[in-house]
Design a protein around this motif. Sequence first.
Motif: not given
Length: 525
Positions: A102-103, A181-185, A241-242, A267-270
């Motif tokens: 979500m934003a 390699i890194g986060s998929q977001w 943000f995770l 900007l977003f979080a999960r």
Amino acid sequence: MAKIAFILLCHKDPEAIIRQAQSLTAAGDCMSIHFDASAKSEHYDRIREALRDNPNVTFAKKRIKCGWGEWSLVAATLNAVEAAIEAFPRATHFYMLSGDCMAIKSAEYAHDYLDRHDRDFIESYDYLNSDWIKTGWKEERLIYRHWFNERTQKKRFYAMFELQKRLGLTREIPHDIDVMIGSQWWCLRRQTIEEIIDFSKKRRDVMRFFATTWIPDETFFQTLVRHLVPEQEIESRTLTFLMFTEYGMPVVFYNDHYDLLLSQDFLFARKISPEALELKRRLGVLFSTEGVTFQISNEGRTLFNFLSNKGRIGRRFAPRFWEKESSLGRERELLIIVCKKWHVAKRMVERIRQMTNIPCVEYLFNDEACHLPDLGGIQSTMGKRHRHRRALMRMLFDYYKTDRLVVCMDPANLDLLEDFGRDRSTTRLLEIECQFSDEYLIDHIVRAGLAGACTPREKVERLLPTVRNDMIHESDQMRDAEFENHHHLREMDPSEVGVRAVADFLTVPSATAEAIVNVEQLFAD
């Protein structure tokens, strides 16, 4: 002005997906949805029917059955991206999301942020030379072919791996690419996305390679962006943000995390909990609101680690069996100054150097920058210092050619204090107990990263009782350990009491101890 095409991969909760799509497109952005082909068809039909009249929503033309760690996740993403490119020619940025995201900023803020930062946001670290992968397979993900799903076809997955390993059936990485390699977001600009699609059509060899790697959603886009885009146009971070726990599980956010999420530089979080209905409502309203000012403090991860690690301090670096069986030497004395205010202990150490011939080392187990002699590499990292604590201390005794050594430690290092306290050598502790004003604790909270310079004071003040109690708890733990030769130097005690404590700790004459204790501004902040 930036216009975002959200790339949404999802597989459940159709009502939440509908609300997410309606919320994110209400501010003029758009969305391309891939709904997992293995999910219920009636759920997919429900989503399509609800969003049929929304011109800012499109769907991947081909749905794929997705599995964790498989190429299918990348293929599904590419299908959704191609649909977005065709349906939304005015989209300037493509933002990867899941149904759990979500934003946490307004659309106005997000658009302005992307306008001001003309670059691609994607974590991309060197696959073979970085430490992004902490444990488990590394090179094996790439040089062997993986056709089966590790979670649903575990026996086949590992049987094929062992067969290839026995027969030496490894393969080369495509010669002209460096795997990242890194986060998929990620959030990528339109030109970058179009170049990736064009590259994927021309370089079938690279596509075949990634199609049989393991967990390619952490490597495919990360590698191609670095291959196609100049380095200065890439920011190696995610805008989502995770956080993860020590057990590798994602941290889930609930209703009471609203203020925390808004203060993060993302900007977003999960992941947002399905049960956090109030949080979802407030964030949904926020995205369409104009004129909102955000105070960015960015303390989320540090604060989470501080609160979640309470009660587990000292457990991270377990002593090896050879450390347990070794000793500093029965004839040696280890003199440990324990103080939460490092600057106070350092002033004390400087006076000890001036008034005695005892070698002193400052916070060697807490400060990576602590000056240490070259001891063959054992001193090079904090991890090595903790793991080989006794060996390190023996080498320091030998280096300084002494049987007496002063070191400084933080009260949080209870495991170290207990370990050295059990040694056959003589261990003495001098606990310097300081007063902690609210202003000092606020500065400490900022230095420790639990709050930022822009964090509202009322939020910082809510942390004061927790931080103060944490320091009291550390001192109580030391008392409960009942160390022998445990001396106390308290800021509030009369001078003569402190002189006796230092004289007993260092076994020096009272006159020497008085010269050490009565240093000007010993306890000043």
